[in-house]
Scaffold this active site. Structure first.
Site, PDB file in Angstrom:
ATOM      1  N   PHE A  16       0.810  -1.217   0.000  1.00 14.89           N
ATOM      2  CA  PHE A  16       0.000   0.000   0.000  1.00 14.89           C
ATOM      3  C   PHE A  16       0.845   1.270   0.000  1.00 14.89           C
ATOM      4  O   PHE A  16       0.427   2.296   0.525  1.00 14.89           O
ATOM      5  CB  PHE A  16      -0.927  -0.022   1.225  1.00 14.89           C
ATOM      6  CG  PHE A  16      -1.679  -1.324   1.358  1.00 14.89           C
ATOM      7  CD1 PHE A  16      -2.752  -1.603   0.506  1.00 14.89           C
ATOM      8  CD2 PHE A  16      -1.290  -2.287   2.273  1.00 14.89           C
ATOM      9  CE1 PHE A  16      -3.439  -2.816   0.603  1.00 14.89           C
ATOM     10  CE2 PHE A  16      -1.974  -3.499   2.381  1.00 14.89           C
ATOM     11  CZ  PHE A  16      -3.048  -3.764   1.544  1.00 14.89           C
ATOM     12  N   GLY A  45       4.446  -1.888  10.902  1.00 16.83           N
ATOM     13  CA  GLY A  45       3.494  -2.190   9.826  1.00 16.83           C
ATOM     14  C   GLY A  45       4.207  -2.416   8.506  1.00 16.83           C
ATOM     15  O   GLY A  45       4.424  -1.493   7.728  1.00 16.83           O
ATOM     16  N   SER A  51       6.986  -1.126   1.638  1.00 19.84           N
ATOM     17  CA  SER A  51       7.635   0.081   2.190  1.00 19.84           C
ATOM     18  C   SER A  51       8.992  -0.267   2.792  1.00 19.84           C
ATOM     19  O   SER A  51       9.916   0.560   2.798  1.00 19.84           O
ATOM     20  CB  SER A  51       6.744   0.718   3.255  1.00 19.84           C
ATOM     21  OG  SER A  51       6.405  -0.234   4.253  1.00 19.84           O
ATOM     22  N   ASP A  70       5.714  -6.224  12.889  1.00 19.48           N
ATOM     23  CA  ASP A  70       4.379  -6.568  12.373  1.00 19.48           C
ATOM     24  C   ASP A  70       3.974  -7.912  12.981  1.00 19.48           C
ATOM     25  O   ASP A  70       4.829  -8.788  13.133  1.00 19.48           O
ATOM     26  CB  ASP A  70       4.424  -6.675  10.835  1.00 19.48           C
ATOM     27  CG  ASP A  70       3.048  -6.549  10.191  1.00 19.48           C
ATOM     28  OD1 ASP A  70       2.126  -7.301  10.583  1.00 19.48           O
ATOM     29  OD2 ASP A  70       2.897  -5.707   9.287  1.00 19.48           O
ATOM     30  N   GLY A  74      -2.307  -9.146   9.535  1.00 24.83           N
ATOM     31  CA  GLY A  74      -3.141  -8.204   8.786  1.00 24.83           C
ATOM     32  C   GLY A  74      -3.920  -7.276   9.702  1.00 24.83           C
ATOM     33  O   GLY A  74      -4.240  -7.621  10.838  1.00 24.83           O
ATOM     34  N   SER A 123       2.628  -4.483  18.038  1.00 28.00           N
ATOM     35  CA  SER A 123       3.525  -3.316  17.990  1.00 28.00           C
ATOM     36  C   SER A 123       3.529  -2.529  19.297  1.00 28.00           C
ATOM     37  O   SER A 123       4.590  -2.082  19.739  1.00 28.00           O
ATOM     38  CB  SER A 123       3.144  -2.416  16.820  1.00 28.00           C
ATOM     39  OG  SER A 123       1.807  -2.018  16.915  1.00 28.00           O
ATOM     40  N   ASP A 140       3.008   2.752  10.172  1.00 27.59           N
ATOM     41  CA  ASP A 140       2.039   2.410   9.114  1.00 27.59           C
ATOM     42  C   ASP A 140       1.354   1.100   9.516  1.00 27.59           C
ATOM     43  O   ASP A 140       1.192   0.197   8.713  1.00 27.59           O
ATOM     44  CB  ASP A 140       2.777   2.267   7.778  1.00 27.59           C
ATOM     45  CG  ASP A 140       1.829   2.141   6.602  1.00 27.59           C
ATOM     46  OD1 ASP A 140       0.648   2.532   6.714  1.00 27.59           O
ATOM     47  OD2 ASP A 140       2.280   1.648   5.547  1.00 27.59           O
ATOM     48  N   HIS A 143      -4.896   0.909  11.635  1.00 24.63           N
ATOM     49  CA  HIS A 143      -5.472   2.241  11.464  1.00 24.63           C
ATOM     50  C   HIS A 143      -6.746   2.441  12.273  1.00 24.63           C
ATOM     51  O   HIS A 143      -7.447   3.434  12.091  1.00 24.63           O
ATOM     52  CB  HIS A 143      -5.712   2.535   9.987  1.00 24.63           C
ATOM     53  CG  HIS A 143      -4.443   2.695   9.194  1.00 24.63           C
ATOM     54  ND1 HIS A 143      -3.204   2.827   9.799  1.00 24.63           N
ATOM     55  CD2 HIS A 143      -4.211   2.754   7.858  1.00 24.63           C
ATOM     56  CE1 HIS A 143      -2.279   2.957   8.858  1.00 24.63           C
ATOM     57  NE2 HIS A 143      -2.861   2.902   7.671  1.00 24.63           N
ATOM     58  N   ASP A 169      -0.657   7.378   5.696  1.00 25.90           N
ATOM     59  CA  ASP A 169      -2.127   7.413   5.656  1.00 25.90           C
ATOM     60  C   ASP A 169      -2.697   8.509   6.548  1.00 25.90           C
ATOM     61  O   ASP A 169      -3.712   8.311   7.230  1.00 25.90           O
ATOM     62  CB  ASP A 169      -2.711   6.035   6.008  1.00 25.90           C
ATOM     63  CG  ASP A 169      -2.249   4.966   5.035  1.00 25.90           C
ATOM     64  OD1 ASP A 169      -2.371   5.183   3.816  1.00 25.90           O
ATOM     65  OD2 ASP A 169      -1.712   3.936   5.490  1.00 25.90           O
TER      66      ASP A 169
HETATM   67  N1  SAH Z   1       3.815  -0.600   5.058  1.00 26.36           N
HETATM   68  C1  SAH Z   1       3.082  -1.616   4.310  1.00 26.36           C
HETATM   69  C2  SAH Z   1       1.617  -1.672   4.647  1.00 26.36           C
HETATM   70  C3  SAH Z   1       1.301  -1.991   6.079  1.00 26.36           C
HETATM   71  S1  SAH Z   1      -0.372  -2.528   6.276  1.00 26.36           S
HETATM   72  C4  SAH Z   1       3.287  -1.401   2.811  1.00 26.36           C
HETATM   73  O1  SAH Z   1       4.090  -0.585   2.389  1.00 26.36           O
HETATM   74  O2  SAH Z   1       2.630  -2.065   2.024  1.00 26.36           O
HETATM   75  C5  SAH Z   1      -0.503  -2.544   8.016  1.00 26.36           C
HETATM   76  C6  SAH Z   1       0.227  -3.701   8.689  1.00 26.36           C
HETATM   77  O3  SAH Z   1       0.149  -3.447  10.084  1.00 26.36           O
HETATM   78  C7  SAH Z   1      -0.367  -5.078   8.459  1.00 26.36           C
HETATM   79  O4  SAH Z   1       0.607  -5.936   7.899  1.00 26.36           O
HETATM   80  C8  SAH Z   1      -0.782  -5.573   9.850  1.00 26.36           C
HETATM   81  O5  SAH Z   1      -0.507  -6.946  10.099  1.00 26.36           O
HETATM   82  C9  SAH Z   1       0.051  -4.692  10.755  1.00 26.36           C
HETATM   83  N2  SAH Z   1      -0.545  -4.454  12.066  1.00 26.36           N
HETATM   84  C10 SAH Z   1      -1.763  -3.931  12.333  1.00 26.36           C
HETATM   85  N3  SAH Z   1      -1.967  -3.829  13.646  1.00 26.36           N
HETATM   86  C11 SAH Z   1      -0.837  -4.299  14.256  1.00 26.36           C
HETATM   87  C12 SAH Z   1      -0.421  -4.453  15.621  1.00 26.36           C
HETATM   88  N4  SAH Z   1      -1.217  -4.073  16.623  1.00 26.36           N
HETATM   89  N5  SAH Z   1       0.796  -4.981  15.855  1.00 26.36           N
HETATM   90  C13 SAH Z   1       1.614  -5.365  14.837  1.00 26.36           C
HETATM   91  N6  SAH Z   1       1.275  -5.221  13.526  1.00 26.36           N
HETATM   92  C14 SAH Z   1       0.075  -4.701  13.244  1.00 26.36           C
HETATM   93 MG    MG Z   2      -0.182   2.777   4.716  1.00 26.51          MG
END
Ligand code: SAH
Ligand code: MG
Length: 211
Positions: A16, A45, A51, A70, A74, A123, A140, A143, A169
């Protein structure tokens, strides 16, 4: 500019991060490495590592490690029935999302396995027990409001003075996307008085620690 071969790997990876924002992310991490040499970097993330290639390229060039945090299960919006669901990241043996194999494959293709270390888990818990200062923080992750708030609380203090804090975002209009990164991460960062904004590229906001 990021090595063109690495940029190709990033652009071929699921995820993303738009290309212009990825390039800005690379610049931000390079600035962090110049401002605060020899401190490691953290991404919260990573998903399939898209990224992570931009940040990892900068970390390698600065001679530091990038910790890529991460749980690989998801975010809410990646789950079945939600807008950003991709059934190819579901592990058929469990029926659950597992992006870790994709992430590892991306790091191998990018030749970044010596620079990037996957840290698999929640995280906010990981950030709360993190023990060292970092030059660069990129958030990231989830959300949702609670997760965004917890990520800010757990991680922002680890950024060293003059270090860089990038947030993805960040939307100020609900028509463009959820407001949690803006209201629970970006605004609290500025209101803390510890960060000032240095650039905006799409939804990527780049802040520098000033206090
Ligand atoms: N930076 C990535 C997109 C990240 S999407 C890119 O460039 O494509 C958001 C990610 O955050 C997901 O993989 C999800 O597993 C992770 N995530 C969401 N909540 C989380 C949490 N509480 N702890 C760890 N990872 C988390
Ligand atoms: Mg993002």
């Amino acid at each position: 500019m990021i090595d063109p071969g690495l940029r190709e790997v990033a652009l071929a990876t699921k995820g993303f991060m738009p290309s212009d924002e990825g390039d800005a992310l690379f610049d931000a991490a390079m600035l962090a490495g110049r401002n605060v040499p020899s401190l490691d970097m953290v991404e919260v993330g990573s998903y399939c590592g898209r990224s992570t290639v931009w940040v990892g390229a900068a970390a390698r060039s600065c001679g530091v490690t990038l910790y890529a945090v991460d749980h690989h299960g998801g975010s809410e919006e990646n789950q079945p029935g939600w807008e950003w669901f991709d059934d190819t990241v579901v592990d058929p043996s469990t029926g659950r999302i597992n992006t870790l194999p994709f992430f590892n494959d991306t790091m191998t293709r990018a030749g970044l396995t010596d620079t990037v270390r996957a840290v698999v888990g929640d995280s906010a818990s990981l950030g709360a027990s993190w023990a060292s200062k970092i030059s660069f923080l990129f958030i990231d992750g989830g959300h949702g409001r609670e997760i965004a708030r917890a990520d800010f609380a757990a991680w922002h203090e680890h950024v060293a003075h003059d270090g860089i804090f990038a947030i993805h975002d960040v939307f100020t209009d609900p028509a463009d996307g959820g407001l949690a990164p803006y209201e629970e991460i970006y605004l609290p960062a500025l209101e803390s008085g510890k960060f000032r904004e240095i650039s905006i590229t799409g939804s990527l906001r780049v802040l520098q620690r000033v206090a």
